[in-house]
Design a protein around this motif. Structure first.
Motif, short mmCIF file in Angstrom:
data_model
loop_
_atom_site.label_atom_id
_atom_site.label_comp_id
_atom_site.label_asym_id
_atom_site.label_seq_id
_atom_site.Cartn_x
_atom_site.Cartn_y
_atom_site.Cartn_z
N SER A 214 0.84 -1.21 0.00
CA SER A 214 0.00 0.00 0.00
C SER A 214 0.87 1.25 0.00
O SER A 214 0.52 2.26 -0.61
N ASN A 217 2.07 1.79 -3.48
CA ASN A 217 0.94 2.19 -4.32
C ASN A 217 0.60 3.67 -4.09
O ASN A 217 0.27 4.39 -5.04
N ASN A 221 0.80 6.79 -6.75
CA ASN A 221 -0.25 7.77 -7.03
C ASN A 221 0.31 9.19 -6.98
O ASN A 221 -0.07 10.04 -7.78
N GLN A 290 -7.11 1.43 -4.54
CA GLN A 290 -6.17 1.18 -5.63
C GLN A 290 -6.81 0.35 -6.74
O GLN A 290 -6.58 0.59 -7.91
N ARG A 293 -8.97 2.64 -8.92
CA ARG A 293 -8.34 3.71 -9.70
C ARG A 293 -8.30 3.38 -11.19
O ARG A 293 -8.28 4.28 -12.03
#
Ligand code: UDX
Length: 445
Positions: A214, A217, A221, A290, A293
């Motif tokens: 995470s 990730n 972003n 995620q 997205r």
């Protein structure tokens, strides 16, 4: 050479068969017991119930040392009894231990010392409960050890035979020593500890791995917003020996049979004792966002998705397995269908069936992308490395690739005439596409 022991295994599922097969490989006699007659019959006939590389070879090679049975009475001779049954979460987030209790009910009554060894992932405190249950049943000859597995699908046999560490948590020293001896042919550090700490090591290790995913990730972003490339960033970060390179692949979020379930179990475990595990709660939420997205990325290029054809390439939660449990593809497919898109799905081994109702399964990548407005790489299958081909470009209505695993090279993909968007990398709009010849023929899907 270590003394050969007799090992009983409760449960002929994935963990049970890897455990049984690998202990036989280490020279022990193994008896695998399951309650499902078809499964036992299939194993006796040499048929594998699921896909796991190397396991069929291990089971075949050690045929002489492995017995499959429905009868728990056959476990009377076992020195150690490995519990490899399901422990699914209940509504409260506690583990459903009913399969463990039935294993205890079925334990053969013998005079000799036996050790019950918990391999299944369970909440901290389970060992105490099982110990109480053993006492309540008068099974004072049965000790208890927590020996969590750290097996990843696709290379479970290697993980078992060449582990980073072996964790053994025991109430009684002699039981811990007995289990340690079973592994004596494996050269790995052994962590001997108490039962609750052993249980926590498994949950904490998984939570840490998920935190890394995470984390990267979220970095991805931010990379998208500021013009950096997360693949380069992860490489540069991972070279720091204090951080290491593992579990820094940005993508569409983690799935599988362990991470989602175990993260919720740990979060609940903490909240049951009044502690709000904020970091873990954020890790779980980031993972949920995620997966979604990808939908926003598609909308950015295609506008409304109603009536658009989207090919989902790869359905398993990761490459090398046919496992669809908690696969991001399931969330993606139902979100796309809810937006009114047409979903074509392809995977070399996974067969989602009812799980992906409303999506059309394709037999080949080319079939899935023909007439599509976008292709989404969901699972990092090797077969998809060559996706940016002229054949695929010409077959698609719009040559747009959303690369959920950063599998392709962005520059090469753009040069091949595709609009490309990865995770945490610069995206390209259709307007900036290089000149490419118009496809001569469109095949409508
Ligand atoms: C995991 C643990 O690795 C294992 O120790 C535990 O016993 C069970 O859970 P597994 O679920 O088989 O094993 O898969 P793993 O290879 O660890 O991947 C888990 C998920 O994280 C997958 O969805 C994968 O795609 C994702 N992942 C992994 C990333 O998104 N980025 C990474 O860098 C690594």
């Amino acid at each position: 050479m270590a003394e050969s022991q007799t090992i009983g295994v409760f449960g002929a599922g994935w963990v049970g068969l890897v455990t049984g097969g690998c202990f036989a490989e280490l020279g022990h006699e193994v008896i695998v017991r399951d309650v499902v007659p078809d499964r036992i019959a299939a194993l006796q006939a040499g048929r594998m119930p699921f896909h796991e590389p190397d396991l069929p070879d291990v089971l075949a090679r050690n045929r002489e040392r492995i017995r499959y049975t429905l009868d728990a009475g056959d476990l009377a001779d076992a020195d150690a009894l490995f519990v490899c049954v399901q422990t699914p979460p209940t509504y409260s987030g506690d583990a459903d231990l009913s399969f463990v209790w039935s294993a205890l009910d079925d334990l053969p009554r013998v005079d000799r010392r036996q050790v019950l060894v918990m391999k299944s992932t369970v909440p901290v405190g389970t060992g105490e409960k099982v110990r109480a249950a053993l006492e309540a049943r008068g099974l004072t000859n049965v000790g208890y050890v927590s020996n969590p597995e750290f097996l990843a699908e696709g290379h479970a046999v290697r993980d078992f035979l060449a582990p980073d560490r072996i964790v053994i948590g025991a109430f009684a020293d002699e039981d811990g020593a007995g289990v340690e001896a079973l592994y004596s042919r494996i050269a790995a550090p052994v962590v001997r500890t108490d039962v609750a700490s052993a249980e926590m090591i498994k949950l904490a290790a998984n939570a840490f791995l998920m935190t890394r995913i995470s984390f990267i990730n979220e970095i991805a972003n931010v990379c998208e917003a500021v013009g950096a490339d997360v693949v380069e960033v992860a490489q540069g970060v991972g070279l720091d020996h204090r951080l290491g390179p593992h579990f820094l692949r940005a993508g569409i979020g983690y799935g599988g049979s362990c991470f989602p379930k175990d993260s919720l179990a740990l979060k609940q475990l903490a909240s049951n004792s009044g502690y709000h595990f904020q970091l873990l709660a954020a890790v779980i939420e980031v993972n949920e966002l995620q997966k979604r997205r990808v939908i926003q990325k598609l909308q950015k290029h295609l506008g409304r998705l109603r009536g658009k054809k989207v090919a989902l390439l790869g359905l398993a939660f990761k490459a090398g397995t046919d496992d669809m449990r908690e696969a991001p593809s399931l969330v993606l497919a139902s979100r796309l269908l809810a937006e009114g898109a047409e979903v074509r799905a392809w995977d070399p081994v996974a067969r989602p069936g009812e799980l992906m109702k409303g999506a059309v399964l394709s037999d080949s990548v080319l079939e899935a992308v023909t007439g599509a407005d976008a292709a989404v790489i969901v699972t990092e299958w090797d077969e998809l490395r060559g996706l940016a081909s002229a054949e695929v470009r010409d077959a698609m209505t719009r040559p747009l690739i959303i690369d959920g695993r950063n599998l392709l090279d962005p520059e090469e993909t753009r040069r091949a005439g595709f609009a490309y968007e990865g995770i945490g990398r610069q995206s390209s709009a259709f307007e900036s596409l290089p000149e490419t010849p118009e496809p001569s023929e469109r095949v409508s899907g």
